[in-house]
Design a protein around this motif. Structure first.
Motif, PDB file in Angstrom:
ATOM      1  N   TYR A   9       7.340  -1.689  10.392  1.00  0.00           N
ATOM      2  CA  TYR A   9       6.665  -2.819   9.759  1.00  0.00           C
ATOM      3  C   TYR A   9       7.540  -4.063   9.794  1.00  0.00           C
ATOM      4  N   GLU A  12       4.821  -6.331   5.302  1.00  0.00           N
ATOM      5  CA  GLU A  12       3.681  -5.433   5.125  1.00  0.00           C
ATOM      6  C   GLU A  12       2.828  -5.310   6.383  1.00  0.00           C
ATOM      7  N   CYS A 108       6.415   1.201   0.008  1.00  0.00           N
ATOM      8  CA  CYS A 108       5.885  -0.044   0.554  1.00  0.00           C
ATOM      9  C   CYS A 108       7.004  -1.086   0.535  1.00  0.00           C
ATOM     10  N   TRP A 109       6.758  -2.216   1.151  1.00  0.00           N
ATOM     11  CA  TRP A 109       7.764  -3.254   1.295  1.00  0.00           C
ATOM     12  C   TRP A 109       8.365  -3.647  -0.050  1.00  0.00           C
TER      13      TRP A 109
END
Length: 116
Positions: A9, A12, A108-109
């Motif tokens: 990634y 996101e 997640c980020w």
């Protein structure tokens, strides 16, 4: 034979999904506007060495002065580029690229970013 996959990634935005089966590597790119951040750039095929090079690019150098201390802090006893990327998600301070391994707890980020 070891099989796994991971996604790369930019914050996101999904750049590339990589599939590893033993030493056979395949991948699917999802963007054309961040080619410099994709794991294999403009290449259409990747080798196992290309994968190791990508992991190495996402790690601190093995010759780093306090390498053993850093390894210990992330729970490793030896330098292994894939394991380091699994522990750190390949996060570096100078860009926003990171790795999400499919066989690891999902993050997640916002969970792993070290700067905005």
């Amino acid at each position: 034979m070891i099989s796994y996959s991971f996604m790369v990634y930019f914050k996101e935005e999904l750049l590339t999904e990589v599939f590893v089966e033993g030493e056979s590597i395949s991948f699917k790119n999802y963007t054309d506007d961040k080619i410099l951040f994709r794991p294999f750039g403009v290449r259409e095929k990747a080798t196992y060495q290309d994968l190791l090079d990508f992991y190495e690019d996402r790690c601190f150098p093995e010759a780093r002065a306090n390498c053993k201390t850093v390894l210990k802090s992330i729970g490793l006893d030896y330098y292994d580029v894939e394991l380091i990327c699994r522990k750190t998600h390949g996060v570096q301070f100078d860009d926003f690229v990171w790795i999400q391994f499919s066989d690891e707890p999902q993050v997640c980020w916002s969970d792993i970013k070290i700067r905005d």
